[in-house]
Design an enzyme around this catalytic site. Sequence first.
Site, PDB file in Angstrom:
ATOM      1  N   ASN A  59       0.834  -1.199   0.000  1.00 35.80           N
ATOM      2  CA  ASN A  59       0.000   0.000   0.000  1.00 35.80           C
ATOM      3  C   ASN A  59       0.868   1.248   0.000  1.00 35.80           C
ATOM      4  O   ASN A  59       1.728   1.364  -0.877  1.00 35.80           O
ATOM      5  CB  ASN A  59      -1.074  -0.017   1.094  1.00 35.80           C
ATOM      6  N   ASP A  60       0.719   2.155   0.903  1.00 34.87           N
ATOM      7  CA  ASP A  60       1.253   3.514   0.803  1.00 34.87           C
ATOM      8  C   ASP A  60       2.709   3.612   0.362  1.00 34.87           C
ATOM      9  O   ASP A  60       3.574   2.921   0.916  1.00 34.87           O
ATOM     10  CB  ASP A  60       1.155   4.211   2.156  1.00 34.87           C
ATOM     11  N   GLN A  76       4.681   0.386   2.090  1.00 36.24           N
ATOM     12  CA  GLN A  76       4.086  -0.549   3.031  1.00 36.24           C
ATOM     13  C   GLN A  76       3.927  -1.913   2.349  1.00 36.24           C
ATOM     14  O   GLN A  76       3.388  -2.003   1.235  1.00 36.24           O
ATOM     15  CB  GLN A  76       2.733  -0.025   3.496  1.00 36.24           C
ATOM     16  N   TRP A  84      -3.626  -7.149   3.835  1.00 37.37           N
ATOM     17  CA  TRP A  84      -2.952  -6.224   4.729  1.00 37.37           C
ATOM     18  C   TRP A  84      -2.600  -6.900   6.046  1.00 37.37           C
ATOM     19  O   TRP A  84      -3.390  -7.659   6.606  1.00 37.37           O
ATOM     20  CB  TRP A  84      -3.839  -5.008   4.996  1.00 37.37           C
ATOM     21  N   SER A 120       3.101   4.349   7.933  1.00 37.62           N
ATOM     22  CA  SER A 120       3.614   5.274   6.925  1.00 37.62           C
ATOM     23  C   SER A 120       4.389   6.452   7.497  1.00 37.62           C
ATOM     24  O   SER A 120       4.247   6.815   8.661  1.00 37.62           O
ATOM     25  CB  SER A 120       2.459   5.792   6.065  1.00 37.62           C
ATOM     26  N   ARG A 185      -0.866   9.893  13.070  1.00 41.00           N
ATOM     27  CA  ARG A 185      -0.013   9.093  12.193  1.00 41.00           C
ATOM     28  C   ARG A 185       0.414   9.831  10.920  1.00 41.00           C
ATOM     29  O   ARG A 185      -0.100  10.876  10.561  1.00 41.00           O
ATOM     30  CB  ARG A 185      -0.716   7.794  11.812  1.00 41.00           C
ATOM     31  N   GLU A 240      -5.307  11.281   6.964  1.00 46.76           N
ATOM     32  CA  GLU A 240      -4.184  10.368   6.798  1.00 46.76           C
ATOM     33  C   GLU A 240      -3.214  10.936   5.767  1.00 46.76           C
ATOM     34  O   GLU A 240      -3.571  11.745   4.922  1.00 46.76           O
ATOM     35  CB  GLU A 240      -4.668   8.991   6.336  1.00 46.76           C
TER      36      GLU A 240
END
Length: 428
Positions: A59-60, A76, A84, A120, A185, A240
């Site tokens: 992901n990110d 990630q 995930w 992240s 975060r 986020e």
Amino acid sequence: MANFYLSLFLFFALFLGHGVVELQASHHVYRNLQTSQSTSPNQPYRTGYHFQPPKNWINDPNGVMIYKGIYHLFYQYNPKGAVWGNIVWAHSTSKDLINWIPHDPAIYPSQQSDINGCWSGSATILPGEKPAIFYTGIDPHNRQVQNLAVPKNLSDPYLREWVKSPKNPLMAPDAMNQINTSSFRDPTTAWLGPDKRWRVIIGSKINRKGLAILYRSKDFVHWIKAKHPLHSVKGTGMWECPDFFPVSTYGLNGLDTSDMGPNTKHVLKVSLDDTKHEYYTVGTYSTAKDRYVPDEGSVESDSGLRFDYGKYYASKTFFDGAKNRRVLWGWVNESSSVNDDVKKGWAGIQAIPRKLWLDKSGKHLVQWPVVEIEKLRVNQVQVPSKLLKGGSVIEVTGVTAAQVSSCLYASKLVMNKRRHIWVFAKYQ
């Protein structure tokens, strides 16, 4: 055909010397993650233009940067499967943003401050060309806290080993600072203010108010929370993966994140956890007040300006000093089911990196795939010029490749909310 639509959409969507502690022996648990073969021999939806490892969940994009002429992409990654979980910071490097070399994961749970997860974050290049990474860790109390990691060997252009600060976490929620421990975060790239103090923002929320919490530091290790956020908006929920950077009011060149010159504006981008959409605003950053104010008329909600109106999230930019440009990365989740992801053995890709600059109007950003993408073009097919009207269909013959990208220029298209133009490639 799915690959063609994805590539086509992209083109149409364009309109630190401190004390450290070495990583523990667990570094060897995830060695040789990226192999040369996929989990399944039948991979009809894997791409040729986009970045993706051979298998498992991603992901990110994280910590993107250029160091000693080498581009670094962290992201990630789940080394154990196509869903995930078990997230580490995977790491790949490139000399051209196209061809990538995989390395061992750079960051993974090894301290109390990240023992329940390494989420992240972003990279900052400190004076003396010293890279530093801030990332969100999950501590034993399941609090989201901010941690620092730096390269073990600055002479290694591939930055293959990273060590963590023994002072981690450097920023943590507590009763005094009134931060939601489960909503704190994704630190941004830090910037240096006129007072020689570093700033960084972290995504958060209070009830339904989205926040960009601001911290300041003289030494990049000891951080103090500001009395007020850089910016906040009611009714937007958790922010986020915020991104905050300057843009030039003239020309196409990018700016270093710490550039505060007179001919600049600033961009604040946030990813909305509630809707899984992003939006950005262009505005003014007051260095005296440490406040960001969007331009008049800006829409600050899910209906605001976006980098991309497709499946695109957790985007991250970096300043490419080698080519004086700001480059945008973003995560694309192909939206297949969990069962399908497990069956095919992978999930997620990184979108094609794009150059980003401010439009002449000063009201929105302009973007275009990095020029290096053109290296992948072969066997060009030309179509005679034609005026395209609403509902037009152009049939492109003679295409047999598994990957097709559109080279139509936006200046030749008229597109609005009531009129849509589609171009299809007919496979032989």
